[in-house]
Motif scaffolding. Structure first.
Motif, PDB file in Angstrom:
ATOM      1  N   LYS A   1      -6.000  16.441  10.724  1.00 41.89           N
ATOM      2  CA  LYS A   1      -7.358  15.893  10.731  1.00 41.89           C
ATOM      3  C   LYS A   1      -7.530  14.716   9.778  1.00 41.89           C
ATOM      4  N   LEU A   2      -6.589  14.537   8.857  1.00 40.66           N
ATOM      5  CA  LEU A   2      -6.724  13.457   7.885  1.00 40.66           C
ATOM      6  C   LEU A   2      -6.635  12.105   8.574  1.00 40.66           C
ATOM      7  N   PRO A   3      -7.446  11.116   8.138  1.00 38.84           N
ATOM      8  CA  PRO A   3      -7.472   9.823   8.814  1.00 38.84           C
ATOM      9  C   PRO A   3      -6.198   9.001   8.618  1.00 38.84           C
ATOM     10  N   VAL A   4      -5.413   9.287   7.606  1.00 41.86           N
ATOM     11  CA  VAL A   4      -4.168   8.568   7.360  1.00 41.86           C
ATOM     12  C   VAL A   4      -3.035   9.573   7.449  1.00 41.86           C
ATOM     13  N   SER A   5      -2.001   9.193   8.179  1.00 40.06           N
ATOM     14  CA  SER A   5      -0.899  10.140   8.326  1.00 40.06           C
ATOM     15  C   SER A   5       0.421   9.599   7.798  1.00 40.06           C
ATOM     16  N   ASN A   6       0.468   8.342   7.401  1.00 43.84           N
ATOM     17  CA  ASN A   6       1.731   7.773   6.929  1.00 43.84           C
ATOM     18  C   ASN A   6       1.816   7.837   5.408  1.00 43.84           C
ATOM     19  N   PHE A   7       1.968   9.028   4.879  1.00 39.70           N
ATOM     20  CA  PHE A   7       2.072   9.228   3.445  1.00 39.70           C
ATOM     21  C   PHE A   7       3.475   8.866   2.985  1.00 39.70           C
ATOM     22  N   THR A   8       3.580   8.066   1.953  1.00 35.30           N
ATOM     23  CA  THR A   8       4.898   7.734   1.432  1.00 35.30           C
ATOM     24  C   THR A   8       5.273   8.633   0.260  1.00 35.30           C
ATOM     25  N   ILE A   9       4.267   9.218  -0.387  1.00 37.09           N
ATOM     26  CA  ILE A   9       4.522  10.131  -1.502  1.00 37.09           C
ATOM     27  C   ILE A   9       3.806  11.449  -1.220  1.00 37.09           C
ATOM     28  N   LEU A  10       4.534  12.533  -1.323  1.00 40.84           N
ATOM     29  CA  LEU A  10       3.963  13.866  -1.168  1.00 40.84           C
ATOM     30  C   LEU A  10       4.127  14.598  -2.486  1.00 40.84           C
TER      31      LEU A  10
ATOM     32  N   SER B   1      14.643  16.802   9.524  1.00 41.67           N
ATOM     33  CA  SER B   1      15.161  15.474   9.267  1.00 41.67           C
ATOM     34  C   SER B   1      14.154  14.661   8.462  1.00 41.67           C
ATOM     35  N   LEU B   2      14.398  14.549   7.169  1.00 39.32           N
ATOM     36  CA  LEU B   2      13.546  13.757   6.281  1.00 39.32           C
ATOM     37  C   LEU B   2      14.180  12.371   6.165  1.00 39.32           C
ATOM     38  N   THR B   3      13.984  11.565   7.190  1.00 34.08           N
ATOM     39  CA  THR B   3      14.730  10.324   7.370  1.00 34.08           C
ATOM     40  C   THR B   3      14.438   9.243   6.343  1.00 34.08           C
ATOM     41  N   ARG B   4      13.296   9.307   5.665  1.00 35.32           N
ATOM     42  CA  ARG B   4      12.949   8.262   4.705  1.00 35.32           C
ATOM     43  C   ARG B   4      12.923   8.755   3.261  1.00 35.32           C
ATOM     44  N   LEU B   5      13.159  10.028   3.048  1.00 33.83           N
ATOM     45  CA  LEU B   5      13.078  10.584   1.703  1.00 33.83           C
ATOM     46  C   LEU B   5      14.203  10.039   0.821  1.00 33.83           C
ATOM     47  N   GLU B   6      13.800   9.395  -0.291  1.00 32.96           N
ATOM     48  CA  GLU B   6      14.766   8.780  -1.198  1.00 32.96           C
ATOM     49  C   GLU B   6      14.797   9.422  -2.575  1.00 32.96           C
TER      50      GLU B   6
ATOM     51  N   HIS C   1       4.703  14.338  11.030  1.00 32.08           N
ATOM     52  CA  HIS C   1       4.273  13.097  10.385  1.00 32.08           C
ATOM     53  C   HIS C   1       4.697  13.022   8.924  1.00 32.08           C
ATOM     54  N   LEU C   2       5.029  14.126   8.297  1.00 31.94           N
ATOM     55  CA  LEU C   2       5.577  14.082   6.947  1.00 31.94           C
ATOM     56  C   LEU C   2       7.077  13.796   6.984  1.00 31.94           C
ATOM     57  N   GLN C   3       7.767  14.350   7.959  1.00 33.43           N
ATOM     58  CA  GLN C   3       9.204  14.127   8.082  1.00 33.43           C
ATOM     59  C   GLN C   3       9.539  12.651   8.200  1.00 33.43           C
ATOM     60  N   THR C   4       8.733  11.938   8.928  1.00 38.02           N
ATOM     61  CA  THR C   4       9.056  10.548   9.243  1.00 38.02           C
ATOM     62  C   THR C   4       8.433   9.538   8.292  1.00 38.02           C
ATOM     63  N   SER C   5       7.671  10.002   7.292  1.00 39.59           N
ATOM     64  CA  SER C   5       7.005   9.023   6.440  1.00 39.59           C
ATOM     65  C   SER C   5       7.275   9.167   4.944  1.00 39.59           C
ATOM     66  N   ILE C   6       7.486  10.371   4.432  1.00 41.27           N
ATOM     67  CA  ILE C   6       7.566  10.492   2.976  1.00 41.27           C
ATOM     68  C   ILE C   6       8.864   9.890   2.427  1.00 41.27           C
ATOM     69  N   GLN C   7       8.695   9.149   1.330  1.00 34.94           N
ATOM     70  CA  GLN C   7       9.828   8.539   0.640  1.00 34.94           C
ATOM     71  C   GLN C   7      10.081   9.226  -0.701  1.00 34.94           C
ATOM     72  N   ARG C   8       9.022   9.790  -1.275  1.00 30.81           N
ATOM     73  CA  ARG C   8       9.148  10.504  -2.545  1.00 30.81           C
ATOM     74  C   ARG C   8       8.476  11.861  -2.421  1.00 30.81           C
ATOM     75  N   LEU C   9       9.115  12.860  -2.990  1.00 33.16           N
ATOM     76  CA  LEU C   9       8.586  14.221  -2.996  1.00 33.16           C
ATOM     77  C   LEU C   9       8.553  14.709  -4.435  1.00 33.16           C
TER      78      LEU C   9
ATOM     79  N   ARG D   1       0.841  -1.196   0.000  1.00 31.75           N
ATOM     80  CA  ARG D   1       0.000   0.000   0.000  1.00 31.75           C
ATOM     81  C   ARG D   1       0.873   1.242   0.000  1.00 31.75           C
ATOM     82  N   VAL D   2       0.485   2.167  -0.827  1.00 28.41           N
ATOM     83  CA  VAL D   2       1.195   3.437  -0.918  1.00 28.41           C
ATOM     84  C   VAL D   2       0.177   4.532  -0.661  1.00 28.41           C
ATOM     85  N   HIS D   3       0.517   5.405   0.242  1.00 28.90           N
ATOM     86  CA  HIS D   3      -0.367   6.522   0.552  1.00 28.90           C
ATOM     87  C   HIS D   3       0.216   7.779  -0.065  1.00 28.90           C
ATOM     88  N   VAL D   4      -0.573   8.411  -0.909  1.00 30.64           N
ATOM     89  CA  VAL D   4      -0.132   9.614  -1.608  1.00 30.64           C
ATOM     90  C   VAL D   4      -0.925  10.798  -1.077  1.00 30.64           C
ATOM     91  N   LEU D   5      -0.228  11.838  -0.699  1.00 27.81           N
ATOM     92  CA  LEU D   5      -0.864  13.090  -0.323  1.00 27.81           C
ATOM     93  C   LEU D   5      -0.527  14.089  -1.413  1.00 27.81           C
TER      94      LEU D   5
END
Length: 196
Positions: A43-52, A114-119, A75-83, A17-21
Motif C-alpha cells: 500500500k505504500l506509495p513508494v516501492s523502490n527502497f534502496t535502504i531497509l 535473489s537480493l540482486t542489488r544488495l551491497e 519489490h524489496l528483493q529487486t531494490s534494496i542496496q543496504r540492509l 534520491r534515496v528511499h529508506v524503509l
C-alpha cells in the motif's frame, strides 16, 4: 532555451534520491499474527527502497525465518542496496510457538531469495545464536553483489563467547571472498579474524 544548461547543472549538483524503509517490528507476546506485512507494504506509495532498516523486538520467534519473510517480498528483493538489522531484544529460541506464521513453511532454510542489488549489510546487537548465524549464512548466499558485511556484537555477550562467535561469523564469510566482513564489539573495537 537559456534555462536548459542551468537546469542540467543544477540537476548534477543534486544528491541522488534515496528511499529508506524503516520498520520497527515488535511482537512481545506469542499470540496473534506476527508477520503479515506484505499487504501493508504494498500500500505504500513508494516501492523502490534502496535502504531497509529493520529494528526487531520480537522475543520468541525464529529470527532467520522472520527476516526471510520480509526480504522475500518482490519489490524489496529487486531494490534494496543496504540492509540494517538491529536486534533490539531478541531472545534465542529453537522454535516459535506452534503454528507461528514466521516459522511457516517449515522448509524456510531452503528458500532461495535473489537480493540482486544488495551491497551492504549491518547487523547490530548480535548474540551469536544459531538463528542469527542462519541469517548471516542465508544473506551471504542470497546477495551475489554483496561487498560488505558488518556485525556488531551486543554488550550482553559473555566475554568468553566472543572468540567463538567471531570465529563462526568469519568462517561463514570466508566462503564469500569478495565480501569484506567485520565483527565489532559493542564498544566499536574490531574483533580481528586472526583470533581464529
Amino acid at each position: 532555451m537559456k534555462g536548459s544548461p542551468r537546469k542540467g547543472k543544477d540537476a548534477c549538483s543534486q544528491p541522488p534520491r534515496v528511499h529508506v524503509l524503516c520498520l520497527q517490528i515488535s511482537a512481545q507476546d506469542q499470540s496473534g499474527p506476527v508477520l503479515n506485512f506484505a499487504r501493508e507494504l504494498e500500500k505504500l506509495p513508494v516501492s523502490n527502497f534502496t535502504i531497509l532498516a529493520l529494528n526487531l523486538n520480537a522475543e520468541g520467534h525464529v529470527l532467520a525465518a522472520f527476516v526471510s519473510r520480509i526480504l522475500g517480498m518482490h519489490h524489496l528483493q529487486t531494490s534494496i542496496q543496504r540492509l540494517k538489522v538491529v536486534l533490539c531484544n531478541w531472545s534465542e529460541m529453537s522454535k516459535c510457538i506452534k503454528h507461528c506464521p514466521c516459522n511457516e513453511p517449515k522448509n524456510w532454510r531452503s528458500y532461495i531469495i535473489s537480493l540482486t542489488r544488495l551491497e551492504e549489510v549491518e547487523i547490530y546487537k548480535f548474540r551469536g545464536g544459531d538463528h542469527e548465524i542462519d541469517l548471516v549464512t542465508m544473506i551471504l548466499s542470497w546477495a551475489p553483489m554483496l561487498t560488505r558485511m558488518t556485525i556488531r556484537l551486543t554488550h550482553e555477550i559473555n566475554p568468553s563467547d566472543i572468540g567463538d562467535c567471531a570465529k563462526s561469523i568469519y568462517k561463514i564469510c570466508f566462503g564469500h571472498p569478495f565480501v569484506n566482513s567485520f565483527v565489532y564489539l559493542s564498544n566499536g573495537e574490531l574483533v580481528p579474524c586472526s583470533q581464529m
